[in-house]
Design a protein around this motif. Structure first.
Motif, PDB file in Angstrom:
ATOM      1  N   THR A 143      -3.683   7.247   8.499  1.00 25.99           N
ATOM      2  CA  THR A 143      -4.849   7.513   7.650  1.00 25.99           C
ATOM      3  C   THR A 143      -6.095   7.716   8.500  1.00 25.99           C
ATOM      4  N   LEU A 144      -6.965   8.575   8.003  1.00 23.69           N
ATOM      5  CA  LEU A 144      -8.214   8.827   8.713  1.00 23.69           C
ATOM      6  C   LEU A 144      -9.364   8.098   8.046  1.00 23.69           C
ATOM      7  N   LEU A 145      -9.079   7.484   6.922  1.00 22.85           N
ATOM      8  CA  LEU A 145     -10.123   6.794   6.169  1.00 22.85           C
ATOM      9  C   LEU A 145      -9.886   5.294   6.205  1.00 22.85           C
ATOM     10  N   GLY A 146     -10.857   4.553   5.739  1.00 23.47           N
ATOM     11  CA  GLY A 146     -10.727   3.104   5.714  1.00 23.47           C
ATOM     12  C   GLY A 146      -9.609   2.638   4.803  1.00 23.47           C
ATOM     13  N   THR A 147      -9.541   3.245   3.616  1.00 18.55           N
ATOM     14  CA  THR A 147      -8.507   2.857   2.663  1.00 18.55           C
ATOM     15  C   THR A 147      -7.423   3.923   2.658  1.00 18.55           C
ATOM     16  N   PRO A 148      -6.184   3.551   2.935  1.00 21.60           N
ATOM     17  CA  PRO A 148      -5.136   4.576   2.932  1.00 21.60           C
ATOM     18  C   PRO A 148      -4.877   5.117   1.539  1.00 21.60           C
ATOM     19  N   ARG A 149      -4.505   6.379   1.488  1.00 22.64           N
ATOM     20  CA  ARG A 149      -4.234   7.005   0.185  1.00 22.64           C
ATOM     21  C   ARG A 149      -2.778   6.816  -0.208  1.00 22.64           C
ATOM     22  N   ARG A 150      -2.525   6.622  -1.479  1.00 22.76           N
ATOM     23  CA  ARG A 150      -1.175   6.599  -2.017  1.00 22.76           C
ATOM     24  C   ARG A 150      -1.161   7.578  -3.182  1.00 22.76           C
ATOM     25  N   ALA A 151      -0.467   8.700  -3.001  1.00 20.88           N
ATOM     26  CA  ALA A 151      -0.428   9.685  -4.082  1.00 20.88           C
ATOM     27  C   ALA A 151       1.021   9.930  -4.453  1.00 20.88           C
ATOM     28  N   VAL A 152       1.281  10.015  -5.743  1.00 17.09           N
ATOM     29  CA  VAL A 152       2.668  10.209  -6.169  1.00 17.09           C
ATOM     30  C   VAL A 152       2.711  11.202  -7.330  1.00 17.09           C
ATOM     31  N   VAL A 153       3.651  12.126  -7.240  1.00 17.09           N
ATOM     32  CA  VAL A 153       3.843  13.112  -8.299  1.00 17.09           C
ATOM     33  C   VAL A 153       5.281  13.000  -8.792  1.00 17.09           C
ATOM     34  N   GLY A 154       5.450  12.770 -10.071  1.00 15.20           N
ATOM     35  CA  GLY A 154       6.795  12.739 -10.645  1.00 15.20           C
ATOM     36  C   GLY A 154       7.448  11.368 -10.649  1.00 15.20           C
ATOM     37  N   TRP A 155       6.725  10.358 -10.186  1.00 15.15           N
ATOM     38  CA  TRP A 155       7.298   9.016 -10.177  1.00 15.15           C
ATOM     39  C   TRP A 155       6.194   8.038 -10.506  1.00 15.15           C
ATOM     40  N   ASP A 156       6.554   6.787 -10.705  1.00 14.13           N
ATOM     41  CA  ASP A 156       5.594   5.785 -11.127  1.00 14.13           C
ATOM     42  C   ASP A 156       4.808   5.241  -9.930  1.00 14.13           C
ATOM     43  N   GLN A 157       3.506   5.297 -10.037  1.00 11.02           N
ATOM     44  CA  GLN A 157       2.627   4.805  -8.973  1.00 11.02           C
ATOM     45  C   GLN A 157       2.890   3.328  -8.660  1.00 11.02           C
ATOM     46  N   ASN A 158       3.144   2.548  -9.704  1.00 15.43           N
ATOM     47  CA  ASN A 158       3.361   1.121  -9.496  1.00 15.43           C
ATOM     48  C   ASN A 158       4.663   0.838  -8.755  1.00 15.43           C
ATOM     49  N   ARG A 159       5.678   1.651  -9.034  1.00 22.80           N
ATOM     50  CA  ARG A 159       6.944   1.440  -8.329  1.00 22.80           C
ATOM     51  C   ARG A 159       6.782   1.797  -6.855  1.00 22.80           C
ATOM     52  N   LEU A 160       5.988   2.836  -6.594  1.00 27.27           N
ATOM     53  CA  LEU A 160       5.746   3.182  -5.190  1.00 27.27           C
ATOM     54  C   LEU A 160       5.056   2.022  -4.491  1.00 27.27           C
ATOM     55  N   ALA A 161       4.053   1.441  -5.146  1.00 26.27           N
ATOM     56  CA  ALA A 161       3.334   0.316  -4.544  1.00 26.27           C
ATOM     57  C   ALA A 161       4.297  -0.838  -4.255  1.00 26.27           C
ATOM     58  N   MET A 162       5.238  -1.051  -5.183  1.00 25.50           N
ATOM     59  CA  MET A 162       6.198  -2.137  -5.017  1.00 25.50           C
ATOM     60  C   MET A 162       7.142  -1.869  -3.838  1.00 25.50           C
ATOM     61  N   VAL A 163       7.640  -0.640  -3.765  1.00 27.04           N
ATOM     62  CA  VAL A 163       8.550  -0.310  -2.663  1.00 27.04           C
ATOM     63  C   VAL A 163       7.825  -0.457  -1.324  1.00 27.04           C
ATOM     64  N   LEU A 164       6.574  -0.014  -1.277  1.00 28.18           N
ATOM     65  CA  LEU A 164       5.806  -0.144  -0.033  1.00 28.18           C
ATOM     66  C   LEU A 164       5.618  -1.607   0.337  1.00 28.18           C
ATOM     67  N   ALA A 165       5.348  -2.436  -0.671  1.00 27.11           N
ATOM     68  CA  ALA A 165       5.149  -3.866  -0.407  1.00 27.11           C
ATOM     69  C   ALA A 165       6.422  -4.507   0.125  1.00 27.11           C
ATOM     70  N   VAL A 166       7.567  -4.132  -0.456  1.00 18.70           N
ATOM     71  CA  VAL A 166       8.839  -4.711   0.002  1.00 18.70           C
ATOM     72  C   VAL A 166       9.143  -4.245   1.426  1.00 18.70           C
ATOM     73  N   LEU A 167       8.854  -2.970   1.714  1.00 18.04           N
ATOM     74  CA  LEU A 167       9.082  -2.469   3.072  1.00 18.04           C
ATOM     75  C   LEU A 167       8.231  -3.243   4.082  1.00 18.04           C
ATOM     76  N   LEU A 201       2.864  -0.066   6.904  1.00 20.50           N
ATOM     77  CA  LEU A 201       2.353   1.158   6.281  1.00 20.50           C
ATOM     78  C   LEU A 201       0.884   1.061   5.915  1.00 20.50           C
ATOM     79  N   SER A 202       0.268  -0.054   6.226  1.00 21.52           N
ATOM     80  CA  SER A 202      -1.114  -0.248   5.768  1.00 21.52           C
ATOM     81  C   SER A 202      -2.079   0.707   6.462  1.00 21.52           C
ATOM     82  N   GLY A 203      -1.687   1.264   7.598  1.00 23.46           N
ATOM     83  CA  GLY A 203      -2.559   2.217   8.280  1.00 23.46           C
ATOM     84  C   GLY A 203      -2.189   3.659   8.010  1.00 23.46           C
ATOM     85  N   HIS A 204      -1.354   3.867   6.993  1.00 22.06           N
ATOM     86  CA  HIS A 204      -0.853   5.217   6.738  1.00 22.06           C
ATOM     87  C   HIS A 204      -1.133   5.681   5.317  1.00 22.06           C
ATOM     88  N   ASP A 205      -1.426   6.959   5.200  1.00 24.86           N
ATOM     89  CA  ASP A 205      -1.446   7.593   3.883  1.00 24.86           C
ATOM     90  C   ASP A 205      -0.003   7.840   3.471  1.00 24.86           C
TER      91      ASP A 205
END
Ligand code: TYD
Ligand code: MG
Length: 469
Positions: free
Chosen positions: A317-341, A349-353
Motif C-alpha cells: 500500500t502507498l497510503l496509511g490505510t490499506p485498501r480492501r476492495a471486493v467485487v462479486g463477494w462479501d466484503q465481510n468474508r474477505l475481512a475474515m479470511v484476511l484476519a485468519v491468514l 497483509l496489513s501493509g498491503h492493498d
C-alpha cells in the motif's frame, strides 16, 4: 386524515412523513422525500360509511393441496429460476438496471408462451408498439402471436384484459410508468407504483393470469424503486450483470412457489438473450493460465455446480490505510479470511492493498468460496501461480481450520467434467470425495495451503515491494 392532506413519502423506501425533510429518517437517503396527495386507494373515503363485514368460510389446515398450476415459459434458464414456470394467478416482479435486458427477456418469454398456443399479452408503458415490434423482428419473433399494447392507464389495461379470454401471461413493462385514476400523485411516485401494482395484483388473483411486472432499479434511488411492491408480489427476480460483460444472471430474491437459490444464466447476443446451459465453461473461458492470484472455485448455485475464477491482487500500500476492495463477494468474508491468514498462518497483509474479484460478473454468496479466496490471495502475495488444473472449496473458520461444505461430490464431478485433475478440499470431506477420479489434497488447518503455495515463505514479494516504496 382528510383525503387531500399532503403527505411526504420517501421515494426510496416508501416511509411516510408529516412534513418535508432533507434526509429520510427511515432509510437515511438524502433528498428523496416528495410531496404526494391522497392516501391509499382502498380505504373508505371520509363520507363513506363503513361496510358491514361478510362472514368468511374458514378452512382447516389439513386437506388436499394441489401443486401450483404452472405454465412453463420454454426458456429453460427462466423456468429454473421461477421453479418450473409461471404460476397461474401469481404476480412476479422482474427488477434490474435500465438497459440490462428485461424487456428483451420478457418479450422472448411472451413469444415462447404464445408459440405454445397460450394467450400472451405484452403491455409496454415505455415504448411504442412499433418499437416493440422492431425489437421482436430483430429477435426473429415477429411471427409469434403476442398481443401488444402501448398503454399506461391501469384501469384501461385491466378492462381490456378482462374483456375476453384470460391470458396466460401478461407482461407490464414497466410498473414505474403505470398510473391509476384513484391516486393523484404523478406516475413513478411511490403511491402510484404501489396503487398500480395493487390493481394488477388484484386482477391476477381474480382472473388466474400470471402477471409479470418490470421494475427499474436505479442506484441513486431517485425514481421510486420497485422495492415498495416487493412484499406485495409472489416472486421477485432480479436480472443482473455488468454492462461490459455479456453474461446476464437471473436470480430469485423471493419466491412463494419455488426455490430462491437457483440462478439462470443468459448471454446477450445480437439475436437476443441466449440461454447458457453450461455456465462453468463460459465463466472459465477466458482464464489467464499461469498468472499468480487466480484460483478456480468449485461452487454450487442452487442445485447446479458452477465453477468460477476468483482473482486477487495483493500489492504494497502507498497510503496509511490499506485498501480492501471486493467485487462479486462479501466484503465481510474477505475481512475474515484476511484476519485468519494474519492470525493463524503468519501471512502479513496489513501493509498491503487487497483487491478481490469474481470473474465474469458473477456474485458468490457461499462461504465455501473462502478457501479459493485465501488461495488466490496467498498466490498473489507470494507471486506464485497456482496449478491451473486445480479447484478449491471449503469454509474457513475463525480458528484457522478449513471446514467441510455441502455437495462435495457434485462439485468434484463438475470439475472433472471440465478437465480439472486436482482438488484442494477440506480434510473431513475426504471420504465423500474419494471416487471422484481426482488427485485430492485435503486441507485441515489453513496454514497447510499457505505452505503448499509458498513453501519458502512470503519474503520475496514483500522485499521487492519494500524496495519500491
Ligand atoms: P432492454 O431489453 O431494452 O433492457 P431493459 O428493458 O432492461 O431496459 O435491452 C437493452 C439492451 O440490450 C441494449 O443495450 C441493446 C441490447 N440488446 C442486444 O444486445 N441484443 C438484442 O438482440 C437486443 C434486443 C438488445
Ligand atoms: Mg425495457
Amino acid at each position: 386524515m382528510s383525503r387531500h392532506t399532503p403527505t411526504f413519502v420517501c421515494q426510496n423506501c416508501g416511509a411516510v412523513f408529516g412534513r418535508w425533510q432533507g434526509k429520510c429518517g427511515s432509510c437515511g437517503a438524502w433528498n428523496t422525500i416528495a410531496e404526494e396527495t391522497s392516501s391509499t386507494p382502498v380505504t373508505a373515503g371520509p363520507g363513506k360509511p363503513y361496510r358491514k363485514g361478510r362472514p368468511l368460510v374458514l378452512h382447516p389446515l389439513a386437506g388436499t393441496a394441489d401443486d401450483a398450476p404452472r405454465t412453463p415459459s420454454g426458456l429453460a434458464e427462466l423456468d429454473r429460476v421461477t421453479g418450473g414456470g409461471f404460476v397461474r394467478g401469481s404476480v412476479l416482479l422482474v427488477g434490474g438496471d435500465p438497459g440490462i435486458g428485461k424487456s428483451t427477456l420478457l418479450i422472448q418469454a411472451a413469444a415462447a408462451i404464445a408459440r405454445a398456443g397460450h394467450r400472451a399479452v405484452y403491455i409496454s408503458g415505455e415504448e411504442a408498439v412499433a418499437q416493440v415490434r422492431l425489437r421482436a423482428e430483430r429477435l426473429g419473433l415477429a411471427q409469434a402471436a403476442v398481443e401488444l399494447a402501448a398503454e399506461t392507464a391501469v384501469e384501461d389495461i385491466v378492462a381490456t384484459l378482462s374483456e375476453s379470454m384470460t391470458p396466460r401471461l401478461v407482461v407490464v413493462d414497466s410498473i414505474q410508468t403505470m398510473w391509476t385514476d384513484q391516486i393523484e400523485s404523478a406516475p413513478g411516485t411511490v403511491s402510484q407504483v404501489r396503487g398500480a401494482a395493487q390493481l394488477l395484483i388484484r386482477y391476477a388473483k381474480r382472473s388466474g393470469a400470471a402477471v409479470i411486472l418490470v421494475g427499474h432499479v436505479t442506484k441513486d434511488g431517485q425514481i421510486a424503486g420497485p422495492r415498495v411492491v416487493e412484499h406485495m408480489v409472489d416472486a421477485v427476480l432480479s436480472f443482473e450483470g455488468e454492462g461490459s460483460h455479456l453474461f446476464r444472471i437471473l436470480r430469485a430474491v423471493k419466491n412463494r412457489f419455488g426455490p430462491t437459490d437457483e440462478i439462470g444464466v443468459f448471454e446477450m447476443t445480437s439475436g437476443g438473450l441466449q440461454e447458457v446451459a453450461n455456465p462453468s465453461a463460459l465463466f472459465l473461458s477466458q482464464r489467464d493460465l499461469g498468472a499468480p492470484g487466480t484460483a478456480v472455485f468449485a461452487g454450487i448455485e442452487g442445485t447446479r455446480p458452477l465453477l468460477v475464477e476468483m482473482q486477487a491482487l495483493v500489492a504494497p500500500t502507498l497510503l496509511g490505510t490499506p485498501r480492501r476492495a471486493v467485487v462479486g463477494w462479501d466484503q465481510n468474508r474477505l475481512a475474515m479470511v484476511l484476519a485468519v491468514l494474519e492470525a493463524h498462518c503468519g501471512v502479513r497483509l496489513s501493509g498491503h492493498d487487497v483487491y478481490l474479484n469474481v470473474a465474469g460478473g458473477l456474485r458468490i454468496q457461499e462461504p465455501a468460496a473462502d478457501l479459493a479466496a485465501a488461495a488466490a490471495l496467498v498466490s498473489s502475495l507470494a507471486n506464485a501461480p497456482l496449478p491451473s488444473d486445480a479447484v478449491y472449496f471449503g469454509e474457513i473458520s475463525l480458528s484457522g481450520m478449513v471446514r467441510p461444505v455441502a455437495q462435495t461430490a457434485a462439485r468434484l464431478k463438475e470439475a472433472a467434467k471440465l478437465g480439472f485433475n486436482r482438488a484442494f478440499v477440506p480434510d473431513m470431506a475426504r471420504s465423500e470425495a474419494r471416487d471422484a477420479g481426482m488427485a485430492l489434497t485435503s486441507i485441515g488447518p489453513l496454514v497447510d495451503i499457505v505452505g503448499a503455495i509458498a513453501p519458502k515463505g512470503m519474503e520475496r514479494r514483500d522485499a521487492s515491494g519494500a524496495g519500491k516504496e
